[in-house]
Every structure is written in C-alpha cells, then in structure tokens.
Scaffold this motif. Sequence first.
Motif, PDB file in Angstrom:
ATOM      1  N   VAL A 212     -19.615   1.820  67.163  1.00  0.00           N
ATOM      2  CA  VAL A 212     -19.904   1.006  68.348  1.00  0.00           C
ATOM      3  C   VAL A 212     -18.662   0.214  68.741  1.00  0.00           C
ATOM      4  CG1 VAL A 212     -21.352  -0.780  69.374  1.00  0.00           C
ATOM      5  CG2 VAL A 212     -22.350   0.863  67.756  1.00  0.00           C
ATOM      6  N   HIS A 213     -18.229  -0.670  67.855  1.00  0.00           N
ATOM      7  CA  HIS A 213     -17.012  -1.442  68.140  1.00  0.00           C
ATOM      8  C   HIS A 213     -15.769  -0.577  67.952  1.00  0.00           C
ATOM      9  CE1 HIS A 213     -19.714  -4.733  68.397  1.00  0.00           C
ATOM     10  NE2 HIS A 213     -19.957  -4.802  67.096  1.00  0.00           N
ATOM     11  N   ASN A 214     -15.733   0.201  66.888  1.00  0.00           N
ATOM     12  CA  ASN A 214     -14.682   1.183  66.608  1.00  0.00           C
ATOM     13  C   ASN A 214     -13.266   0.664  66.851  1.00  0.00           C
ATOM     14  OD1 ASN A 214     -13.287   4.175  67.825  1.00  0.00           O
ATOM     15  ND2 ASN A 214     -13.872   3.850  65.737  1.00  0.00           N
ATOM     16  N   PRO A 215     -12.652   0.091  65.821  1.00  0.00           N
ATOM     17  CA  PRO A 215     -11.271  -0.376  65.973  1.00  0.00           C
ATOM     18  C   PRO A 215     -10.350   0.708  66.503  1.00  0.00           C
ATOM     19  CG  PRO A 215     -12.179  -1.027  63.841  1.00  0.00           C
ATOM     20  CD  PRO A 215     -13.178  -0.092  64.466  1.00  0.00           C
ATOM     21  N   ARG A 216      -9.435   0.331  67.390  1.00  0.00           N
ATOM     22  CA  ARG A 216      -8.591   1.326  68.053  1.00  0.00           C
ATOM     23  C   ARG A 216      -7.678   2.077  67.084  1.00  0.00           C
ATOM     24  NH1 ARG A 216      -6.593  -3.668  69.590  1.00  0.00           N
ATOM     25  NH2 ARG A 216      -4.472  -4.170  68.915  1.00  0.00           N
ATOM     26  N   PHE A 217      -7.451   1.491  65.897  1.00  0.00           N
ATOM     27  CA  PHE A 217      -6.607   2.191  64.927  1.00  0.00           C
ATOM     28  C   PHE A 217      -7.408   3.176  64.075  1.00  0.00           C
ATOM     29  CE2 PHE A 217      -7.822  -1.931  63.159  1.00  0.00           C
ATOM     30  CZ  PHE A 217      -8.391  -1.575  61.944  1.00  0.00           C
ATOM     31  N   GLU A 218      -8.720   3.333  64.363  1.00  0.00           N
ATOM     32  CA  GLU A 218      -9.552   4.314  63.665  1.00  0.00           C
ATOM     33  C   GLU A 218     -10.288   5.208  64.673  1.00  0.00           C
ATOM     34  OE1 GLU A 218     -10.710   1.884  59.592  1.00  0.00           O
ATOM     35  OE2 GLU A 218     -12.089   1.786  61.281  1.00  0.00           O
ATOM     36  N   PRO A 219      -9.581   5.899  65.522  1.00  0.00           N
ATOM     37  CA  PRO A 219     -10.236   6.678  66.585  1.00  0.00           C
ATOM     38  C   PRO A 219     -11.041   7.873  66.088  1.00  0.00           C
ATOM     39  CG  PRO A 219      -7.905   7.205  66.478  1.00  0.00           C
ATOM     40  CD  PRO A 219      -8.109   6.053  65.543  1.00  0.00           C
ATOM     41  N   TRP A 220     -10.738   8.330  64.883  1.00  0.00           N
ATOM     42  CA  TRP A 220     -11.408   9.537  64.387  1.00  0.00           C
ATOM     43  C   TRP A 220     -12.912   9.358  64.202  1.00  0.00           C
ATOM     44  CZ3 TRP A 220      -7.299   7.077  61.990  1.00  0.00           C
ATOM     45  CH2 TRP A 220      -7.622   6.189  60.973  1.00  0.00           C
ATOM     46  N   TYR A 221     -13.377   8.133  63.956  1.00  0.00           N
ATOM     47  CA  TYR A 221     -14.823   7.925  63.794  1.00  0.00           C
ATOM     48  C   TYR A 221     -15.563   8.277  65.089  1.00  0.00           C
ATOM     49  CZ  TYR A 221     -14.109   5.666  59.303  1.00  0.00           C
ATOM     50  OH  TYR A 221     -13.778   5.416  57.995  1.00  0.00           O
TER      51      TYR A 221
END
Length: 364
Positions: A212-221
């Motif tokens: 939902v929030h998904n940090p921009r440094f973890e786009p793979w999720y």
Amino acid sequence: WLMSDNMHHQWLLLAACFWVIFMFMVASKFITLTFKDPDGYGARQEPLILTAVTKVEEVHVPEEKHWSEEFQPTGKAFSGNLIRQPLVHMERLELLRNVCRDTALRNLSHTAVSKFVLDRIFVCDKHKILFCQTPKVGNTQWKKVLIVLNGAFSSIEEIPDNIVHDHEKNGLPRLSSFSDSEIKKRLSLYFKFFIVRDPFERLISAFKDKFVHNPRFEPWYRHEIAPGIIRKYRKNRTETKGLQFEDFVRYLGDPNHRWLDVQFGDHIIHWVTYVELCAPCEITYSVIGHHETLEDDAPYILKAAGIDHLVSYPTIPPGITAYNKTKVERYFSGISKRDIRRLYARFEGDFKLFGYREPDFLLN
C-alpha cells in the motif's frame, strides 16, 4: 542476698546474649533477601536450557560446556540459574517449551536451522548477543541498538536511515557468515532474543508497508510480487486495482504457497511465520519480547543482556505497540471464513508458541 542479685544479673546477661544472637540471625536473613538480585543477575552460571538444538541440516549445537574466553557470555541475566527471572518471561519460555513438545503441532512449530534461519540472526560478538530479525515488529530499532554496540556508530541518532538495512555498511554480521564451529559456539553460549506480535496484526502491517505505502526504494513488491499473487489468487479477473488484502490472505493460506515463495526469494521474510524465521523450538532463546509490551520488554532485554548501561532502546511513541483489535477485525471483515481458517491453520504454530489467542471472528 548477694548471691540472689548475682544470679539475677547472670540471667539478664544470658537473656541479652540470646536477644543479640536472635537479632543478628534476623538481620542476616533480611540482608540476604534484600540484596539478592530479584532478576537473577548475579554470578554467572549456565543458561537455562529449554530445548536441545535438533540435529538438522548445517547446525548442531554440542553439549560441550566450556569454551575459550573469546566465547564466554557476558549477559548478566543468565547467572544465578535464572531462579529470579521475572515471572512473565519465565512463563513465555515455559509456554514455548510445552508447545514445542506438542507432537500434534510439530509440523507448525519445528523447522530446520538452515541458512535461511542463520541469515536472519545478527551478531554482536563484543557483547555476546544474537538477535533474530522478525520483520514488522520494530526490528529496525533493535538493529540500531546492535549497530551502536558493534561500534559502527557512537549513538543511535547518528545512524542514517539508509544504512540500517544496508548490510555492507552497517557493521552487523549475520550468523550465516561464520564457520560451522563458530556458529555452534555462538548458538550455544550467546544471549539470544527476538520479538513477536499478534501474527494477524503483523500480516496487516506487512501488507500495508509493502503493497500500500510501498517505499520507493522497494519497487519490486508492487511491480513484481503483487502481480504474481494477483495472477494466481484473484477471483475476479476483470478487476484492475492493485493487490488487495483478500488476495494476500488467499496466497498466504494456500497450502501450496511455497511455489510462489521460491520465486519471491528472501522478500517473504516480511510475512513468513516466526517459526520459519527463527526456529524457536531448535534454538534455545534467552528472552522472547512481545511488541505489545515492548515498553517493558525493551529495558528488560537490555538489562538481561548486560548492556543497559551502554545503550537505550529508542523512545516508543505512545500507543504504537498496543494491539488494535478494531483494525484487525476491519481488515478481515471482507474475507471469507474459509480463507481465514486456512490462514490461521498456517500460522497456528505462531499463535500457540507465543500465547496469542485465536481471533474472536474465527470463533463466532
């Protein structure tokens, strides 16, 4: 008359002597009880052994008791045979031991001490501490504590956020990076701990953070893992919205979830069971902290490890650790009972091992 007077004085003197001896005995007992450390932090003894480490895969902890000075434990809590350890922590370890012995739950409570587990355990050799990472329960703060103890930074406030999880720069070795013999010694003698929280609330936290929030440094999720779950588990194929909690629950509760887990790799650490992460029935942990009581548990863990005079756990914002029953019920309100039961069946070991109640909405 003189003889009578002398006898009277002798009796008074004898009575006075008995009174002094009696008071000395009482005072001695009082001093012993007063200065005995209530938490069992006295002279060093062997740690309390709850379960033997099972002979599995790469690791077997031997029964040998004496190692070189390099591997002598420094934590104060596990001296005095833990006789006076606070009741709540004794009860947690006793519960863990009993559930580990329950053969009916064996498949849900036991796992191999594999490289996957050893990768989750961070090492502080200077203070003889092992910390098993269980994501979504405040682990970032504990990693900061260990980073300071290992000497990479002098204070928690100095640690940049982008360094905490950068294992090339944060000075936190994983247990898997050591030789087999070094792993065995550390597992046998170091102070070991990890933190848990209500399993379903942890899954909600993982879903919100990664999808939902998904940090921009973890786009793979969002761009790789979410589509893989949607393709396999979304009922309504015409929907185009992102991953929904219902999709996530269906994936986690599928008995055949492992074929996707293999594709997702180590990213699954944010939602796999505590059993799979830390092998609590195979590794004899010293303390198990609970996120819901972290305000009390964090200081206790620091004291138990003998490091409370060196570092403090970062300030916990008010209410952040409290179990949010309303939130959990709201997230599961649109999920079918069948899918929730399948999810609970997978995480039942975590619920039972750490004393969490089966959710009310499953009992109704």
